[in-house]
Scaffold this active site. Sequence first.
Site, PDB file in Angstrom:
ATOM      1  N   VAL A 184       8.924  17.591 -58.478  1.00  0.00           N
ATOM      2  CA  VAL A 184       7.826  17.778 -57.526  1.00  0.00           C
ATOM      3  C   VAL A 184       6.651  16.860 -57.869  1.00  0.00           C
ATOM      4  O   VAL A 184       6.033  16.251 -56.998  1.00  0.00           O
ATOM      5  CB  VAL A 184       7.375  19.259 -57.511  1.00  0.00           C
ATOM      6  CG1 VAL A 184       6.077  19.417 -56.720  1.00  0.00           C
ATOM      7  CG2 VAL A 184       8.469  20.121 -56.907  1.00  0.00           C
ATOM      8  N   ALA A 185       6.335  16.752 -59.155  1.00  0.00           N
ATOM      9  CA  ALA A 185       5.201  15.919 -59.575  1.00  0.00           C
ATOM     10  C   ALA A 185       5.482  14.430 -59.398  1.00  0.00           C
ATOM     11  O   ALA A 185       4.573  13.641 -59.132  1.00  0.00           O
ATOM     12  CB  ALA A 185       4.864  16.210 -61.033  1.00  0.00           C
TER      13      ALA A 185
ATOM     14  N   ASN B 208      -0.397  17.915 -60.702  1.00  0.00           N
ATOM     15  CA  ASN B 208       0.000  17.359 -59.413  1.00  0.00           C
ATOM     16  C   ASN B 208      -1.012  17.730 -58.336  1.00  0.00           C
ATOM     17  O   ASN B 208      -1.331  16.934 -57.444  1.00  0.00           O
ATOM     18  CB  ASN B 208       1.389  17.893 -59.035  1.00  0.00           C
ATOM     19  CG  ASN B 208       1.940  17.208 -57.800  1.00  0.00           C
ATOM     20  OD1 ASN B 208       2.004  15.990 -57.738  1.00  0.00           O
ATOM     21  ND2 ASN B 208       2.330  17.999 -56.814  1.00  0.00           N
TER      22      ASN B 208
ATOM     23  N   ASP C 126      -9.409 -15.736 -23.661  1.00  0.00           N
ATOM     24  CA  ASP C 126      -9.932 -16.272 -22.409  1.00  0.00           C
ATOM     25  C   ASP C 126     -11.380 -16.700 -22.648  1.00  0.00           C
ATOM     26  O   ASP C 126     -11.986 -16.334 -23.659  1.00  0.00           O
ATOM     27  CB  ASP C 126      -9.853 -15.194 -21.320  1.00  0.00           C
ATOM     28  CG  ASP C 126     -10.089 -15.760 -19.931  1.00  0.00           C
ATOM     29  OD1 ASP C 126     -10.149 -16.997 -19.793  1.00  0.00           O
ATOM     30  OD2 ASP C 126     -10.216 -14.962 -18.984  1.00  0.00           O
TER      31      ASP C 126
ATOM     32  N   ILE D 152       7.540  12.873 -57.144  1.00  0.00           N
ATOM     33  CA  ILE D 152       7.731  12.365 -55.783  1.00  0.00           C
ATOM     34  C   ILE D 152       6.368  12.244 -55.098  1.00  0.00           C
ATOM     35  O   ILE D 152       5.635  13.233 -54.991  1.00  0.00           O
ATOM     36  CB  ILE D 152       8.658  13.294 -54.975  1.00  0.00           C
ATOM     37  CG1 ILE D 152      10.049  13.323 -55.613  1.00  0.00           C
ATOM     38  CG2 ILE D 152       8.752  12.839 -53.527  1.00  0.00           C
ATOM     39  CD1 ILE D 152      10.987  14.338 -55.026  1.00  0.00           C
TER      40      ILE D 152
END
Length: 889
Positions: free
Chosen positions: A282-283, A720, A329, A285
Site C-alpha cells: 500500500v505504501a 503513507n 490570424d 504504490i
Amino acid sequence: MTKFEHNVTGIVHKFHTNIRNGLSAEQVMKQRKKYGKNILVRERIYLPRVKIFLNQWKSPLILILVVAGVISGVVGDWTDTFVIGITVFLNVIIGFLQEDKANAALAKLRSMITYSAVVIRDGHKQKIVSEKIVVGDLIVLEAGDHIQADAQLIMAKECVVNESVLTGESVPVKKQIRPVNANVVLGNRKNMVYRGTTLINGHARAIVTAVGGSTEIGEIALLVKETTNEQTPLQTELARMSRWIAIIVVLLAVLLFGLSVWFRADTYTLFELFETSVAVAVAAIPEGLVIALTVILAVGMQTILKRHALIRKLVAAETLGSVSVICTDKTGTLTEGNMQVTRLVTFSHTFAKDTMRELSIKKEATYPDELFMIRASLLCNNALIERHDDGTEQPIGDTTEVALIHLGNDLGFDKHELDDVFPRVAELPFNSKRKFMATLHCFDGEARIYVKGAPESIIRRTSHICISGKKQKLTKQQHDWMEKQIEELTMQGLRLLAIAYKEATPDSTTIHETDVDNLIFLGFVALSDPIRKDVKHTLDVARKAGIRIIMITGDHVRTAQAIAKEIGLNGDEKYIFNGEKLHVMSDETLAEAVDNASVFARVNPKDKIRIVNALKANGEVVAMTGDGVNDAPALKGADIGVAVGSGTDVAKEIADIVLLDNNLGTIISAVEQGRTIYQNIKKVVLYLLSGSFAEVVLIGGSVIAGLPLAVLPAQILWVNLIEDTFPNIALAFDKGEKENMLQSPRKKGAPIIDTEMKVMITIISVVSNLVLFGLFIFFLETTKNLALTRTTMFVGLGIDSLLFVYAIRSMRYMVWQINPFSNWYLTGAVLFGWILLVGAVYIPILQTLLRTVPLQWHEWWILILFGFLNVFLIELVKAVFLHRVKSKQ
C-alpha cells in the site's frame, strides 16, 4: 417528435409569426409561458458525488486494506483493525475531496461556453442567449451557427447543414423551403433545421417549432460530443505506469512475504507477516498520482481562465507547454479588431479619414460616385448595430461590414431605411472561393445587383467604371490605375474592398455566380485595424520561448507584408507565401517552405489545413487560431485549436481553447501556464515515486539480515498518510519559474521521467534508505530497545518525505535559493504532516495504536540530519546537471 407543417403558410398561421417582423414582445411572453424555456435537461457530464465516493472503494489497495482489517478483527488484534480503519477512512475521504474538487472545477469551466442566437422581434434583429428562444421566433442563421432550436425554414440561400449529431450521417444536407411530406424520416426533412446541428454554408431564416426537451435532440437525449471528459495522453501514460508499479510492488510484497515466512516464521505469526506485506504494498504504490494529475490540470485551467482563455479539453492543458508554432490570424489577434474605414478611392476623388467629413448625404450632386459607393456597401451588407435602451450599441456581424455601417451612420445614412427603400430580393453569400458577396435589390420597377469583395475578384469581372455618376467602358489605362491603387494601398497595410454594381432585369428573383459579370466599378474602400500595443512585446516573449509565430490571413499579400514588418515578423518576400504559390506546391515542397515561412496570405481553408499538416510532419506542435466555420478543419487538425471569443459556434465547439479577449498575448500566457502545469506534474511524479520503495528496502533488508521488522504495518500506513495525501497535491499550486519561457519547447513525445529524475529516484529510493537501514542496525545494537528503534525508523521515514519535498520544487535552483513559504498550500501540508508525525510519538492513544515510544532530543537531531542528508544528495545531483547545462551553453 418535432411537429412541422406541410408549407410555410401553415407554420406562419400556426404560431402567428410575421415573416418580416417576427414576434412581438407580448407574443414572446405568451409563447414562453405556453411552451417553456429553451433548456435541455443535460445528461450528467461529470460524476455525481455519491459515485465519486463509491469509486474510492474500488481501489485494489483499499480493498486489500479492508480485508486485512477484517482479518485483524477476526483474530482479535483490535489495535491494528482500528489503525487500518482510520487509514482506509482518511484515504477514502481525502481521495473523494480531491477528486470532487477537481471535478467541480472542470464542470464549471466547461459550463462557461454559452450559445446565442439572432432573432427578429418587433421588426428588429436581436442577439439573445439561446435559452430565451421561444416557439414561433423568427431566427436568422449564418454559416458557422450552432442551431439552437428546431425550426422550419422560410428562406434558405445555399444552406447546407451538418446533421451528423442527429442522424449519424457525415454527409452535409442541402436545405430548401419547398414543402415535404409530413411522414418522411428526419434525415429527409429538407425544409427543417434542428437543435444541435450546424449550418456550415449559406444563410437562412426559420420559424422555431420546438424548444428545450421538445426538440429532436431533447427527446432522444443526445448530447454534443464535446461534453465527454476524455483522459489525456499523459493521464493515460501515468495510469499505465502506476499499474505497472502496482504489479511490481505486489510481486515484491509476495516475495517479501515468502522470504519472511522462510526466515522469520519462528518470530512472527503468518498474519503479522501478511499484514506487513500488505502495508508495504500500500505504501509503495503511488495511488495518489492520477488524482494529483487531475488536480494539477484543473488548477492550471483555472489559472489560464484568469488570463482570459477558456480551456475546453483537458488534453489542451497538457499539450500547451510543448507548443512550438502558433499560426495566427491577423484581425483581432495581432490587431485590435476595431476595423475602421480610412480611405475612399474612386476615379473622381480620394478621401482620407480626416477629410471624409466633407462627404454627406446632402452632397450627392457634388460627390455622386463616393455616396453611391457607400450606399452600395450598406445594401450589400449583412451586419447590423443593435441599439439598447440604455444607449449602448452591440455590433452583430463581420467587423469589416460593421465598419461600413459606422461610416454610413457618420455620413447620414440609415441602413434600416435603405433596406426598406431598396428591399433585398436575393443574395449570393461570400465564400473563400469566389471572394465576394452580391445582393439583388428591386425598387420602383428597377433591379440592381450590388457587389463587394476582394479587388482582384471584382476587377476581373468589371467591364465598365463610374465617373461623375456616368457609366464608361473600362480602358487599359484605367485598369492599370486600379492595379496601381491596389499595390499602393495594400503596401500601407490596409485591407481593401472593391465595390461595384450592375443593372438587372426588373423581374429578377434570384442571383447566381454567373450573373456577377460585366460589372460597373465604383471604387475602393480601404480599412485599417490598429496593431495591438503589446503585440511586439508578445512576439519577443514568444521568440525567447522558442515559439515561432506564423501569420495566416486572407488579406492581400502586400497588406500582410506591411503588417508583418510593422509588428516585427520577417517581412522579406522569400518568407511570405500566397495562396497561388501554395496551390502549385507539393506537400513535400510545402514541408520545406514552412520551416522558414513567417506569413501566408490570400489563403483558403484547404491551404490552412495543409500548412498545419506540413508543420506537424516536421515535428512541430502546432496551435492554430480561427473564428469561422471554414477554419474548423485546421482547428481540428492542429495540436491545439484556438477559437477567438467573437468567432462562430462551430469554431468554439471544435477548438481546445477559447480566447475571451482575442489577444495573441493570451495564447502566450496560456502556453506559459501549460509549461508550469507540466513542470508541476514532474514534481509530483518525482515526489511519489521517490518515496515508493523506502519501506520495501527497510522491511526487505531486515528480513534478509535476520533482524526484527524495522517498522510495523500501522506505522507504514501512517507514514503513507503523511506523504501521499496533502504534500503531493500542494505541489499543484507551485508558481512557474520565469525560465520556463526562456527555453525551447519540449519535444513531442518526450518522456516525463528524464535522466535527472531517474538518478534522483534511485538515490532517494535506494541510497538514502540504505543509510536509514544502517541507522536501524545502529539503534538496535546500541539501545537494545526494539520499540525505540522502530519509532526512530518510523520518524525517519516521515521526516524524509517532509524535507525532500522542498528540494524537488525546482530543478533549476538550489533549495536555499527558493522561498520556502512561496507556496502556502505546501507550507500548510508540511505543517499538518509534522503534527501527524509528532502526535504519533507523544500522544498516548496514538502511541498505543502505532506502538511508538517518546524520543529524546538527540534522536530527533540524528533523524533530522538524515533528512537533510537526503536533501544534500538531491542538491548534489542538481548541481551536477546544472553544471552540465551551463557548460553546453
